[in-house]
Design a protein around this motif. Structure first.
Motif, PDB file in Angstrom:
ATOM      1  N   LYS A  28       9.476  10.860   5.754  1.00  0.00           N
ATOM      2  CA  LYS A  28       8.397  11.108   4.794  1.00  0.00           C
ATOM      3  C   LYS A  28       8.983  11.532   3.444  1.00  0.00           C
ATOM      4  CE  LYS A  28       5.026  10.768   7.889  1.00  0.00           C
ATOM      5  NZ  LYS A  28       3.919   9.806   7.836  1.00  0.00           N
TER       6      LYS A  28
ATOM      7  N   PRO B 292      -7.151   0.167   3.116  1.00  0.00           N
ATOM      8  CA  PRO B 292      -6.256  -0.338   2.072  1.00  0.00           C
ATOM      9  C   PRO B 292      -6.901  -1.364   1.152  1.00  0.00           C
ATOM     10  CG  PRO B 292      -5.628  -1.178   4.228  1.00  0.00           C
ATOM     11  CD  PRO B 292      -6.650  -0.117   4.466  1.00  0.00           C
TER      12      PRO B 292
ATOM     13  N   SER C 298       3.515   3.213  -7.699  1.00  0.00           N
ATOM     14  CA  SER C 298       3.290   2.410  -6.492  1.00  0.00           C
ATOM     15  C   SER C 298       4.594   1.978  -5.842  1.00  0.00           C
ATOM     16  CB  SER C 298       2.464   1.160  -6.837  1.00  0.00           C
ATOM     17  OG  SER C 298       1.199   1.524  -7.303  1.00  0.00           O
TER      18      SER C 298
ATOM     19  N   SER D 238       2.519   4.870   0.402  1.00  0.00           N
ATOM     20  CA  SER D 238       2.320   5.866   1.464  1.00  0.00           C
ATOM     21  C   SER D 238       1.376   6.980   1.020  1.00  0.00           C
ATOM     22  CB  SER D 238       3.669   6.447   1.887  1.00  0.00           C
ATOM     23  OG  SER D 238       4.328   7.038   0.778  1.00  0.00           O
ATOM     24  N   TRP D 239       1.282   7.202  -0.316  1.00  0.00           N
ATOM     25  CA  TRP D 239       0.440   8.293  -0.814  1.00  0.00           C
ATOM     26  C   TRP D 239      -1.027   7.884  -0.997  1.00  0.00           C
ATOM     27  CZ3 TRP D 239      -1.530   6.134  -5.094  1.00  0.00           C
ATOM     28  CH2 TRP D 239      -0.725   5.300  -5.886  1.00  0.00           C
ATOM     29  N   PHE D 240      -1.383   6.630  -0.719  1.00  0.00           N
ATOM     30  CA  PHE D 240      -2.762   6.161  -0.902  1.00  0.00           C
ATOM     31  C   PHE D 240      -3.674   6.899   0.082  1.00  0.00           C
ATOM     32  CE2 PHE D 240      -6.184   2.968  -0.211  1.00  0.00           C
ATOM     33  CZ  PHE D 240      -6.644   2.895  -1.516  1.00  0.00           C
ATOM     34  N   LYS D 241      -4.728   7.564  -0.423  1.00  0.00           N
ATOM     35  CA  LYS D 241      -5.510   8.488   0.390  1.00  0.00           C
ATOM     36  C   LYS D 241      -6.814   7.925   0.937  1.00  0.00           C
ATOM     37  CE  LYS D 241      -2.515  11.757  -0.125  1.00  0.00           C
ATOM     38  NZ  LYS D 241      -1.613  12.050   1.013  1.00  0.00           N
TER      39      LYS D 241
ATOM     40  N   ASP E 131       6.572  -0.396   2.095  1.00  0.00           N
ATOM     41  CA  ASP E 131       6.183   0.997   2.304  1.00  0.00           C
ATOM     42  C   ASP E 131       5.376   1.084   3.595  1.00  0.00           C
ATOM     43  OD1 ASP E 131       6.067   3.701   1.862  1.00  0.00           O
ATOM     44  OD2 ASP E 131       5.255   3.553  -0.170  1.00  0.00           O
ATOM     45  N   CYS E 132       5.203   2.301   4.073  1.00  0.00           N
ATOM     46  CA  CYS E 132       4.507   2.568   5.332  1.00  0.00           C
ATOM     47  C   CYS E 132       3.306   3.462   5.013  1.00  0.00           C
ATOM     48  CB  CYS E 132       5.419   3.285   6.318  1.00  0.00           C
ATOM     49  SG  CYS E 132       7.084   2.603   6.390  1.00  0.00           S
ATOM     50  N   TRP E 133       2.129   2.980   5.370  1.00  0.00           N
ATOM     51  CA  TRP E 133       0.898   3.723   5.095  1.00  0.00           C
ATOM     52  C   TRP E 133       0.208   4.074   6.399  1.00  0.00           C
ATOM     53  CZ3 TRP E 133      -4.273   2.296   6.054  1.00  0.00           C
ATOM     54  CH2 TRP E 133      -5.254   3.104   5.439  1.00  0.00           C
ATOM     55  N   GLU E 134      -0.195   5.341   6.503  1.00  0.00           N
ATOM     56  CA  GLU E 134      -0.892   5.801   7.702  1.00  0.00           C
ATOM     57  C   GLU E 134      -2.320   6.160   7.332  1.00  0.00           C
ATOM     58  OE1 GLU E 134      -0.214   8.982  11.377  1.00  0.00           O
ATOM     59  OE2 GLU E 134       1.118   8.963   9.639  1.00  0.00           O
TER      60      GLU E 134
ATOM     61  N   ILE F 160       0.868  -1.177   0.000  1.00  0.00           N
ATOM     62  CA  ILE F 160       0.000   0.000   0.000  1.00  0.00           C
ATOM     63  C   ILE F 160       0.904   1.227   0.000  1.00  0.00           C
ATOM     64  CG2 ILE F 160      -1.868   1.236   1.154  1.00  0.00           C
ATOM     65  CD1 ILE F 160      -2.623  -1.602   0.254  1.00  0.00           C
TER      66      ILE F 160
END
Length: 277
Positions: free
Chosen positions: A266, A29, A49, A22-25, A114-117, A20
């Motif tokens: 970031k 997920p 991606s 990091s830019w996925f808004k 990747d790291c997704w928040e 996923i």
């Protein structure tokens, strides 16, 4: 990334398969519109991606006993188990192997993470993808693609050391490998509910029966059975679910994820490697 980060330090942690970015808004997920389990080596520096994570040095190694691939033919798909050749100790007599064999040599596959928040805030989700390449000659009759396998400590070191080894140098490690062996297995493996040593047992094509066990396979299957007996069985409700399968820290203590997060920023390129006196 912290300026004094030591990029040679290794962290072992759980991540979810299927990167996923990091830019996925979106807030979940599972709403990703495309599959990111595998990443083609020839486009990984082009697709958004993967490109950002790769250029920031977010390289990882995915460990497994081996992987399965299915050969397509008229009579149905035939599964194969594909893995590293094992040491001579593994092929020794069982008594000797108990004394000398240090365990199955795990397959080491190159990956990107990747790291997704979550946009609304919450715990960071770590996810990864496995890089794929054209299949090597020996396994190309099974399938035309295979994971990018890192063979040996030096290749692993270069792939993981994101500051010492820049991206353009690291991607040269992503090549098909000939150092691989395989055998056909039962279609029992086709169901994700089946997670027993039978999934790895060699079969004889045509007769569809188990091949007479070799010393090596006896050691392998014995080790797998012992490993399985030492852990609780999973029922159907325990099977992994794709939707909202977030990783939760077991305690407020400092975890591998916390250590990894210290390395990651970031923005920006990989930090310089900390020099030891």
């Amino acid at each position: 990334i912290q300026k004094d980060a030591d990029s040679s330090e290794r962290v072992l942690m759980d991540m979810r398969w299927g990167l996923i970015p990091s830019w996925f808004k979106k807030d979940d997920p599972s709403k990703m519109q495309f599959n990111t389990s595998n990443c083609r080596s020839d486009t990984m520096l082009k697709k958004s991606s993967y490109k950002g994570a790769l250029l920031k040095g977010k390289r990882c190694v995915v460990l497994a006993d081996g992987f399965y691939e299915w050969q397509q033919h008229g009579g149905g798909n035939q599964p194969y188990f594909i893995y590293f050749p094992q040491s001579k100790d593994a092929a020794a007599e069982e008594k000797e192997a108990d004394e000398e064999w240090r365990g199955w040599r795990l397959l080491t596959m190159a990956g990107i993470f990747d790291c997704w928040e979550p946009p609304a805030g919450g715990e960071m989700l770590y996810t990864y993808t496995i890089i794929t390449v054209d299949a090597s000659k020996d396994v190309s009759f099974i399938h035309h693609r295979m994971p990018a396998i890192l063979d040996g400590d030096e290749a692993i070191r270069k792939w993981l050391d994101f500051a010492e080894v820049p991206t353009q140098e690291a991607v040269k490690l992503i090549q098909p490998t000939e150092n691989i062996v395989f055998h056909p297995v039962s279609t029992f493996v086709n169901s994700v509910r089946n997670n027993t040593p039978e999934c790895l047992a060699p079969i004889e094509l045509g007769a569809k029966k188990e091949v007479k066990a070799t010393p090596s396979s006896k050691v392998m299957l014995g080790w797998l059975k012992n490993s399985q007996e030492g852990s609780p069985q999973k029922n159907e409700n325990d099977l992994p679910r794709w939707t909202s399968q977030f990783i939760h820290s077991p305690s407020p203590k400092k975890t591998s994820a916390d250590i990894l997060q210290q390395w990651l920023g970031k923005e920006g390129e990989p930090a310089a490697k900390k020099r030891k006196a």
